[in-house]
Design a protein around this motif. Structure first.
Motif, PDB file in Angstrom:
ATOM      1  N   UNK A   9     -10.533  86.340 -40.970  1.00  0.00           N
ATOM      2  CA  UNK A   9      -9.614  85.223 -41.181  1.00  0.00           C
ATOM      3  C   UNK A   9      -8.197  85.468 -40.673  1.00  0.00           C
ATOM      4  N   UNK A  10      -7.675  84.436 -40.054  1.00  0.00           N
ATOM      5  CA  UNK A  10      -6.288  84.355 -39.570  1.00  0.00           C
ATOM      6  C   UNK A  10      -5.996  85.220 -38.343  1.00  0.00           C
ATOM      7  N   UNK A  11      -7.006  85.980 -37.902  1.00  0.00           N
ATOM      8  CA  UNK A  11      -6.756  86.820 -36.724  1.00  0.00           C
ATOM      9  C   UNK A  11      -6.716  85.988 -35.448  1.00  0.00           C
ATOM     10  N   UNK A  12      -7.244  84.769 -35.506  1.00  0.00           N
ATOM     11  CA  UNK A  12      -7.096  83.844 -34.364  1.00  0.00           C
ATOM     12  C   UNK A  12      -5.640  83.446 -34.160  1.00  0.00           C
ATOM     13  N   UNK A  13      -4.795  83.675 -35.154  1.00  0.00           N
ATOM     14  CA  UNK A  13      -3.379  83.280 -35.045  1.00  0.00           C
ATOM     15  C   UNK A  13      -2.465  84.430 -34.623  1.00  0.00           C
ATOM     16  N   UNK A  14      -3.055  85.606 -34.383  1.00  0.00           N
ATOM     17  CA  UNK A  14      -2.217  86.740 -33.953  1.00  0.00           C
ATOM     18  C   UNK A  14      -1.537  86.374 -32.632  1.00  0.00           C
ATOM     19  N   UNK A  15      -0.236  86.601 -32.590  1.00  0.00           N
ATOM     20  CA  UNK A  15       0.582  86.145 -31.460  1.00  0.00           C
ATOM     21  C   UNK A  15       1.593  85.121 -31.957  1.00  0.00           C
ATOM     22  N   UNK A  23       3.012  91.370 -34.139  1.00  0.00           N
ATOM     23  CA  UNK A  23       3.417  91.286 -32.738  1.00  0.00           C
ATOM     24  C   UNK A  23       3.308  89.864 -32.220  1.00  0.00           C
ATOM     25  N   UNK A  24       3.743  89.666 -30.977  1.00  0.00           N
ATOM     26  CA  UNK A  24       3.765  88.303 -30.437  1.00  0.00           C
ATOM     27  C   UNK A  24       2.765  88.120 -29.296  1.00  0.00           C
ATOM     28  N   UNK A  25       1.900  89.108 -29.113  1.00  0.00           N
ATOM     29  CA  UNK A  25       0.885  88.978 -28.071  1.00  0.00           C
ATOM     30  C   UNK A  25      -0.407  88.389 -28.666  1.00  0.00           C
ATOM     31  N   UNK A  26      -0.961  87.359 -28.023  1.00  0.00           N
ATOM     32  CA  UNK A  26      -2.208  86.807 -28.549  1.00  0.00           C
ATOM     33  C   UNK A  26      -3.329  87.845 -28.546  1.00  0.00           C
ATOM     34  N   UNK A  93     -19.907 100.993 -37.874  1.00  0.00           N
ATOM     35  CA  UNK A  93     -18.742 100.102 -37.746  1.00  0.00           C
ATOM     36  C   UNK A  93     -17.449 100.898 -37.884  1.00  0.00           C
ATOM     37  N   UNK A  94     -16.463 100.481 -37.125  1.00  0.00           N
ATOM     38  CA  UNK A  94     -15.115 101.033 -37.295  1.00  0.00           C
ATOM     39  C   UNK A  94     -14.268  99.924 -37.903  1.00  0.00           C
ATOM     40  N   UNK A  95     -13.652 100.195 -39.022  1.00  0.00           N
ATOM     41  CA  UNK A  95     -12.724  99.236 -39.639  1.00  0.00           C
ATOM     42  C   UNK A  95     -11.383  99.346 -38.926  1.00  0.00           C
ATOM     43  N   UNK A  96     -10.873  98.203 -38.516  1.00  0.00           N
ATOM     44  CA  UNK A  96      -9.633  98.184 -37.729  1.00  0.00           C
ATOM     45  C   UNK A  96      -8.586  97.296 -38.407  1.00  0.00           C
ATOM     46  N   UNK A  97      -7.338  97.757 -38.346  1.00  0.00           N
ATOM     47  CA  UNK A  97      -6.213  96.904 -38.742  1.00  0.00           C
ATOM     48  C   UNK A  97      -5.097  97.043 -37.729  1.00  0.00           C
ATOM     49  N   UNK A  98      -4.479  95.924 -37.445  1.00  0.00           N
ATOM     50  CA  UNK A  98      -3.337  95.915 -36.522  1.00  0.00           C
ATOM     51  C   UNK A  98      -2.143  96.586 -37.200  1.00  0.00           C
ATOM     52  N   UNK A  99      -1.906  96.199 -38.430  1.00  0.00           N
ATOM     53  CA  UNK A  99      -0.762  96.749 -39.174  1.00  0.00           C
ATOM     54  C   UNK A  99      -1.191  98.002 -39.934  1.00  0.00           C
ATOM     55  N   UNK A 100      -0.207  98.778 -40.356  1.00  0.00           N
ATOM     56  CA  UNK A 100      -0.489  99.930 -41.225  1.00  0.00           C
ATOM     57  C   UNK A 100      -0.565  99.407 -42.658  1.00  0.00           C
ATOM     58  N   UNK A 120     -11.883 104.494 -40.009  1.00  0.00           N
ATOM     59  CA  UNK A 120     -10.875 103.441 -40.141  1.00  0.00           C
ATOM     60  C   UNK A 120      -9.712 103.741 -39.204  1.00  0.00           C
ATOM     61  N   UNK A 121      -9.244 102.711 -38.503  1.00  0.00           N
ATOM     62  CA  UNK A 121      -8.054 102.849 -37.648  1.00  0.00           C
ATOM     63  C   UNK A 121      -7.091 101.740 -38.028  1.00  0.00           C
ATOM     64  N   UNK A 122      -5.875 102.113 -38.373  1.00  0.00           N
ATOM     65  CA  UNK A 122      -4.905 101.113 -38.830  1.00  0.00           C
ATOM     66  C   UNK A 122      -3.515 101.479 -38.356  1.00  0.00           C
ATOM     67  N   UNK A 123      -2.758 100.470 -37.972  1.00  0.00           N
ATOM     68  CA  UNK A 123      -1.325 100.663 -37.772  1.00  0.00           C
ATOM     69  C   UNK A 123      -0.883 100.854 -36.340  1.00  0.00           C
ATOM     70  N   UNK A 124      -1.790 100.722 -35.394  1.00  0.00           N
ATOM     71  CA  UNK A 124      -1.412 100.941 -33.995  1.00  0.00           C
ATOM     72  C   UNK A 124      -1.279  99.640 -33.215  1.00  0.00           C
ATOM     73  N   UNK A 125      -0.993  98.579 -33.934  1.00  0.00           N
ATOM     74  CA  UNK A 125      -0.866  97.284 -33.278  1.00  0.00           C
ATOM     75  C   UNK A 125      -2.193  96.889 -32.635  1.00  0.00           C
ATOM     76  N   UNK A 126      -2.122  96.158 -31.533  1.00  0.00           N
ATOM     77  CA  UNK A 126      -3.364  95.724 -30.877  1.00  0.00           C
ATOM     78  C   UNK A 126      -4.101  96.907 -30.256  1.00  0.00           C
ATOM     79  N   UNK A 127      -3.408  98.026 -30.066  1.00  0.00           N
ATOM     80  CA  UNK A 127      -4.064  99.258 -29.578  1.00  0.00           C
ATOM     81  C   UNK A 127      -5.109  99.782 -30.562  1.00  0.00           C
ATOM     82  N   UNK A 128      -5.031  99.350 -31.825  1.00  0.00           N
ATOM     83  CA  UNK A 128      -6.033  99.797 -32.811  1.00  0.00           C
ATOM     84  C   UNK A 128      -7.443  99.469 -32.318  1.00  0.00           C
ATOM     85  N   UNK A 129      -7.593  98.329 -31.635  1.00  0.00           N
ATOM     86  CA  UNK A 129      -8.925  97.932 -31.143  1.00  0.00           C
ATOM     87  C   UNK A 129      -9.397  98.899 -30.055  1.00  0.00           C
TER      88      UNK A 129
END
Ligand code: DQA
Length: 141
Positions: A9-15, A23-26, A93-100, A120-129
């Motif tokens: 949820x709401x990840x379609x609004x990232x950007x 961040x401001x990148x889609x 599965x790897x759990x990912x978060x953009x924010x820390x 789990x990977x969290x906090x590296x912005x879109x690089x987390x993916x």
């Protein structure tokens, strides 16, 4: 190698959503670039704001994919049903978060899905993916 990227949820609004946090990148732009970076990997991309649709997608890809990169958004913190779906399938599965999430509100410190994930990977912005994709690729070495 097949990797399924699933966003909740709401990840379609990232950007556009809380740019100070996410961040401001889609996100879809960053994910397209990520896909281009690994031509040998067969990716699928899915996003939904609905818990049941995310579970359906985990079930759909989870016996065939070699790995799942999952940002379950707020469901991370309370969806036992998504955790059960991850346990039900064979793909790691790897759990990912953009924010820390650990540097944010206390309710974000707890993940009910992390124990059902490979890591789990969290906090590296879109690089987390990208880091999650690398983790899956390196697991195969
Ligand atoms: C998020 C962190 C969650 O706590 C939040 O509900 C999100 C995004 C992240 O990527 O940082 O929607 O998963």
């Amino acid at each position: 190698m097949k990797i399924a990227i699933i966003n909740g949820p709401n990840l379609n609004l990232v950007g556009r959503r809380e740019p100070g946090v996410y961040g401001s990148r889609p996100l879809d732009e960053a994910l397209r670039q990520l896909i281009d970076r690994y031509p040998a990997v067969e990716f699928s991309l899915f996003q939904s704001n609905c818990e049941g649709d995310i579970i359906d997608e985990i079930q759909r890809v989870g016996f065939d994919a070699d790995g799942i990169v999952l940002n379950a958004g707020a469901y991370t913190h309370y969806s036992i049903a998504i955790a059960d779906a991850l346990r039900a399938v064979t793909a790691p599965a790897i759990e990912v978060h953009i924010s820390n999430v650990h540097a944010r509100e206390e309710f974000r410190h707890r993940s009910v899905i992390a124990a059902a994930c490979r890591g789990v990977i969290a906090g590296f912005g879109l690089n987390s993916y990208r880091l999650a994709v690398e983790a899956l690729l390196n697991d195969k070495l």
